[in-house]
Design a protein around this motif. Structure first.
Motif, PDB file in Angstrom:
ATOM      1  N   ALA A 102       0.831  -1.205   0.000  1.00  0.00           N
ATOM      2  CA  ALA A 102       0.000   0.000   0.000  1.00  0.00           C
ATOM      3  C   ALA A 102       0.862   1.250   0.000  1.00  0.00           C
ATOM      4  O   ALA A 102       0.542   2.242  -0.680  1.00  0.00           O
ATOM      5  N   VAL A 103       1.968   1.220   0.752  1.00  0.00           N
ATOM      6  CA  VAL A 103       2.883   2.361   0.773  1.00  0.00           C
ATOM      7  C   VAL A 103       3.527   2.555  -0.589  1.00  0.00           C
ATOM      8  O   VAL A 103       3.629   3.678  -1.099  1.00  0.00           O
ATOM      9  N   ILE A 104       3.945   1.469  -1.228  1.00  0.00           N
ATOM     10  CA  ILE A 104       4.584   1.569  -2.545  1.00  0.00           C
ATOM     11  C   ILE A 104       3.603   2.115  -3.572  1.00  0.00           C
ATOM     12  O   ILE A 104       3.957   2.954  -4.416  1.00  0.00           O
ATOM     13  N   ALA A 105       2.340   1.675  -3.518  1.00  0.00           N
ATOM     14  CA  ALA A 105       1.333   2.194  -4.450  1.00  0.00           C
ATOM     15  C   ALA A 105       1.129   3.695  -4.253  1.00  0.00           C
ATOM     16  O   ALA A 105       1.025   4.453  -5.232  1.00  0.00           O
ATOM     17  N   LEU A 106       1.064   4.134  -2.994  1.00  0.00           N
ATOM     18  CA  LEU A 106       0.900   5.557  -2.706  1.00  0.00           C
ATOM     19  C   LEU A 106       2.095   6.362  -3.216  1.00  0.00           C
ATOM     20  O   LEU A 106       1.929   7.415  -3.858  1.00  0.00           O
ATOM     21  N   LEU A 107       3.310   5.880  -2.959  1.00  0.00           N
ATOM     22  CA  LEU A 107       4.501   6.594  -3.409  1.00  0.00           C
ATOM     23  C   LEU A 107       4.585   6.625  -4.932  1.00  0.00           C
ATOM     24  O   LEU A 107       5.058   7.612  -5.516  1.00  0.00           O
ATOM     25  N   SER A 108       4.122   5.575  -5.575  1.00  0.00           N
ATOM     26  CA  SER A 108       4.121   5.563  -7.041  1.00  0.00           C
ATOM     27  C   SER A 108       3.189   6.636  -7.590  1.00  0.00           C
ATOM     28  O   SER A 108       3.498   7.302  -8.593  1.00  0.00           O
ATOM     29  N   GLU A 109       2.041   6.828  -6.946  1.00  0.00           N
ATOM     30  CA  GLU A 109       1.128   7.905  -7.347  1.00  0.00           C
ATOM     31  C   GLU A 109       1.800   9.268  -7.157  1.00  0.00           C
ATOM     32  O   GLU A 109       1.688  10.150  -8.019  1.00  0.00           O
ATOM     33  N   ALA A 110       2.476   9.450  -6.007  1.00  0.00           N
ATOM     34  CA  ALA A 110       3.145  10.720  -5.744  1.00  0.00           C
ATOM     35  C   ALA A 110       4.257  10.973  -6.757  1.00  0.00           C
ATOM     36  O   ALA A 110       4.429  12.098  -7.256  1.00  0.00           O
ATOM     37  N   ASP A 111       4.995   9.918  -7.103  1.00  0.00           N
ATOM     38  CA  ASP A 111       6.068  10.051  -8.096  1.00  0.00           C
ATOM     39  C   ASP A 111       5.504  10.470  -9.447  1.00  0.00           C
ATOM     40  O   ASP A 111       6.047  11.359 -10.117  1.00  0.00           O
ATOM     41  N   ALA A 112       4.398   9.856  -9.854  1.00  0.00           N
ATOM     42  CA  ALA A 112       3.800  10.166 -11.155  1.00  0.00           C
ATOM     43  C   ALA A 112       3.286  11.602 -11.225  1.00  0.00           C
ATOM     44  O   ALA A 112       3.238  12.201 -12.310  1.00  0.00           O
ATOM     45  N   ALA A 113       2.929  12.176 -10.074  1.00  0.00           N
ATOM     46  CA  ALA A 113       2.387  13.541 -10.048  1.00  0.00           C
ATOM     47  C   ALA A 113       3.472  14.608 -10.043  1.00  0.00           C
ATOM     48  O   ALA A 113       3.170  15.794 -10.206  1.00  0.00           O
ATOM     49  N   MET A 114       4.727  14.229  -9.847  1.00  0.00           N
ATOM     50  CA  MET A 114       5.816  15.203  -9.760  1.00  0.00           C
ATOM     51  C   MET A 114       6.327  15.525 -11.164  1.00  0.00           C
ATOM     52  O   MET A 114       6.473  14.637 -12.010  1.00  0.00           O
ATOM     53  N   THR A 115       6.596  16.815 -11.402  1.00  0.00           N
ATOM     54  CA  THR A 115       7.003  17.254 -12.734  1.00  0.00           C
ATOM     55  C   THR A 115       8.511  17.357 -12.899  1.00  0.00           C
ATOM     56  O   THR A 115       9.025  17.214 -14.008  1.00  0.00           O
ATOM     57  N   ASP A 116       9.226  17.602 -11.805  1.00  0.00           N
ATOM     58  CA  ASP A 116      10.678  17.723 -11.875  1.00  0.00           C
ATOM     59  C   ASP A 116      11.302  16.351 -11.615  1.00  0.00           C
ATOM     60  O   ASP A 116      11.214  15.828 -10.499  1.00  0.00           O
ATOM     61  N   PRO A 117      11.954  15.743 -12.623  1.00  0.00           N
ATOM     62  CA  PRO A 117      12.479  14.382 -12.424  1.00  0.00           C
ATOM     63  C   PRO A 117      13.605  14.293 -11.408  1.00  0.00           C
ATOM     64  O   PRO A 117      13.888  13.211 -10.899  1.00  0.00           O
ATOM     65  N   GLY A 118      14.247  15.417 -11.075  1.00  0.00           N
ATOM     66  CA  GLY A 118      15.339  15.388 -10.118  1.00  0.00           C
ATOM     67  C   GLY A 118      14.934  15.713  -8.701  1.00  0.00           C
ATOM     68  O   GLY A 118      15.752  15.617  -7.773  1.00  0.00           O
ATOM     69  N   GLU A 119      13.668  16.105  -8.507  1.00  0.00           N
ATOM     70  CA  GLU A 119      13.219  16.490  -7.159  1.00  0.00           C
ATOM     71  C   GLU A 119      13.048  15.259  -6.286  1.00  0.00           C
ATOM     72  O   GLU A 119      12.401  14.290  -6.692  1.00  0.00           O
ATOM     73  N   PRO A 120      13.603  15.247  -5.075  1.00  0.00           N
ATOM     74  CA  PRO A 120      13.411  14.093  -4.199  1.00  0.00           C
ATOM     75  C   PRO A 120      11.941  13.921  -3.814  1.00  0.00           C
ATOM     76  O   PRO A 120      11.198  14.894  -3.672  1.00  0.00           O
TER      77      PRO A 120
END
Length: 553
Positions: A102-120
């Motif tokens: 569940a945590v990995i799925a949530l983080l994957s959603e957050a990653d997909a929503a980020m526009t800067d590929p270098g932002e942590p």
């Protein structure tokens, strides 16, 4: 021009003043209380007006959160991955995440929503103690991204898990020899970093986010406090409040018109830069000059050990269940003694993080030596968390004038895990031994350590009075407080530990007009558990009313 006096009638007023414990009316002029009593005790005249908005409510001194962190406001800007559901300061309800998938799925959603590929990608609240099977690892986080650095702060704030991209970016590799960099049975890095020295290696994320005290964070933190009935809140590990720039940043925001809380930041002593008593005394003098109406400076926080649920707290024998290792000293004992002597010698108000009983024992040994060498003073040295402090240690604390700020919320949030996995049922039953502390004559407060657990003094009182875990079992009912004792702990007790009982903590003429309006009387409930469900109507800070925002926690 003479300021108007406002008289507030109420259903009942609990003053925390033993000379007049209850009243029905309270009068305020400017930011101060001028009278507390019956209708006949109130001032009269053309400049007096009656405000009936609290006529059906119960008034108490504003709650004091004596151990919280401004990072609460900062973290709500990032991804919550905790086991328990939480409500944000703006009223959003977030679910809990009970599995690594569940945590990995949530983080994957957050990653997909980020526009800067270098932002942590920064996340917080994760707690491996609730999950069966292997711990969260770099390999798990690599499923989210192999290119974006990912930093997941654990709920205890004493550990984090990072992915391979972050380790590569920050040079964490096979040759890294820092204590707390966890390896598996083959010697390979797992991605878990325990305690500050290891976590600070993750500079691309940890250094940017943790402890942030920008304007947005401060405003969110104060909103969280006001929603919980808190009028004075600490920042118990401020990174730079002893610098002119850091103090100015706090002051600029805290003194904005309508800011709904007072903030008491404690400078993290390890970062204060004082090498001598004289240097510490100068830092304190300058800090106190920068204090203001809603910003009180001069406290110092020292940290000795880690967290019990993270297995980094220092415990006396028999230690942890089924583990040979015994935690990590956040500060080496010799260095801790040097710092404590410097700041006590300079007259600082010092609070010390001690979760384990071995940490408390070291503090008491060092404090006894240091206080013997110093002139008598009202030092108010305080043990923070004090989770496994023993009855004999409390008796020593009373003799030395040391207070205890107890993390009783652990009984609910981790009590089952402490009984079953960390220290066993006997020691879990005597964790956060508030009744023993009071019996020994120790000044006691209760806290949330927000964002570790939600800031909600009414819930904390209920936990202290019932000692019920999340599963409903009762741990150590003999260490329970009465509701009246709990209410005093989050008002006058906390004020005493902050050396502020001359200004806050009780409702008396001459004190600041800081109060909370409640929909029901906490001292008149059928079950102590019901205290948690009492609604906060409003807070008053320095005479200014702040109605509770709908949806706040």
């Amino acid at each position: 021009m003479t300021e108007n006096t406002v008289v507030y009638p109420a259903r009942v007023i609990h003053t925390m003043n033993p000379a007049r414990p209850t009243a029905t009316h309270l009068a305020v002029r400017g930011d101060r209380i001028v009278a507390v009593g019956s209708a006949g005790d109130m001032p009269a005249g053309a400049d007096v007006r009656v405000d009936t908005r609290f006529a059906g409510d119960v008034l108490c001194p504003g709650f004091v959160e004596a151990h919280g962190h401004v990072m609460t406001g900062a973290l709500w800007q990032y991804t919550y991955t905790g086991f328990y559901p939480r409500r944000s300061p703006t009223g959003d309800r977030l679910p809990g995440y009970p599995t690594i998938d569940a945590v990995i799925a949530l983080l994957s959603e957050a990653d997909a929503a980020m526009t800067d590929p270098g932002e942590p990608l920064y996340a917080w609240g994760f707690d491996p103690l609730f999950l069966d099977g292997p711990r969260l690892s770099a390999a798990d986080l690599d499923r989210v991204s192999r290119t974006r650095p990912i930093f997941v702060l654990h709920a205890s704030h004493h550990a984090a898990t990072v992915n391979g991209a972050l380790m590569t970016a920050d040079g964490i590799g096979p040759g890294t020899g820092v204590e707390g960099v966890v390896r598996d049975g083959t010697g390979a890095l797992t991605g878990e970093l325990r305690e500050s020295a290891a976590m600070q290696l993750a500079l691309s994320a940890y250094g940017m986010r943790i402890g942030a005290a920008d304007e947005t964070s401060l405003r969110l933190y104060a909103a969280d406090a006001a929603g919980a009935g808190v009028t004075t809140v600490t920042d118990l590990a401020a990174l730079d409040v002893f610098t002119a720039d850091g103090a100015a940043r706090y002051s600029r925001t805290v003194h904005e018109d309508g800011f709904p809380a007072r903030i008491v930041p404690f400078q993290l002593g390890q970062l204060a830069g004082a090498r001598t008593v004289e240097e510490a005394a100068e830092l304190l003098r300058e800090a106190r000059k920068r204090s203001g109406d809603r910003l009180w400076l001069g406290g110092v926080k020292l940290i000795l050990d880690g967290s019990i649920q993270g297995f980094t707290a220092r415990l006396l024998p028999p230690g942890y269940l089924d583990r040979d290792e015994n935690g990590i000293w956040f500060t080496a004992p010799d260095e801790f003694e040097r710092l404590l002597r410097i700041f006590l010698g300079a007259g600082a108000l010092v609070h010390v993080h001690c979760n384990g009983d071995e940490a408390t024992e070291l503090l008491l040994d060092v404090a006894e030596r240091a206080l013997d060498d110093l002139p008598p003073a009202d030092h108010r040295l305080t043990v923070e968390h004090s989770q496994l402090t023993t009855p004999e240690q409390y008796r020593r604390m009373a003799r030395l004038g040391i207070g205890a700020n107890l993390f009783v919320n652990h009984i609910r949030y981790w009590g089952d895990q402490h009984a079953d996995r960390t220290v066993g049922p006997e020691r879990a039953a005597r964790m956060n031994a508030a009744a023993s502390a009071l019996r020994a004559g120790v000044t006691v407060s209760l806290h949330s350590d927000t964002p570790v657990t939600p800031m909600n003094p009414l819930a904390t009182i209920a936990i202290a009075a019932t000692r019920r875990t999340a599963s409903g079992r009762v741990l150590g009912l003999e260490e329970a407080l009465t509701v009246a004792e709990g209410l005093e702990a989050v008002t006058l007790g906390a004020a005493r530990l902050l050396k502020a009982e001359d200004r806050i903590g009780s409702l008396e003429p001459g004190k600041l007009a800081d109060l909370v309006a409640l929909a029901a009387d906490p001292l008149d409930v059928a079950d102590p558990a019901d205290v948690e469900h009492i609604a906060v109507r409003a807070t008053v800070v320095g005479g200014r009313v702040h109605p509770r925002r709908e949806g706040s926690s």
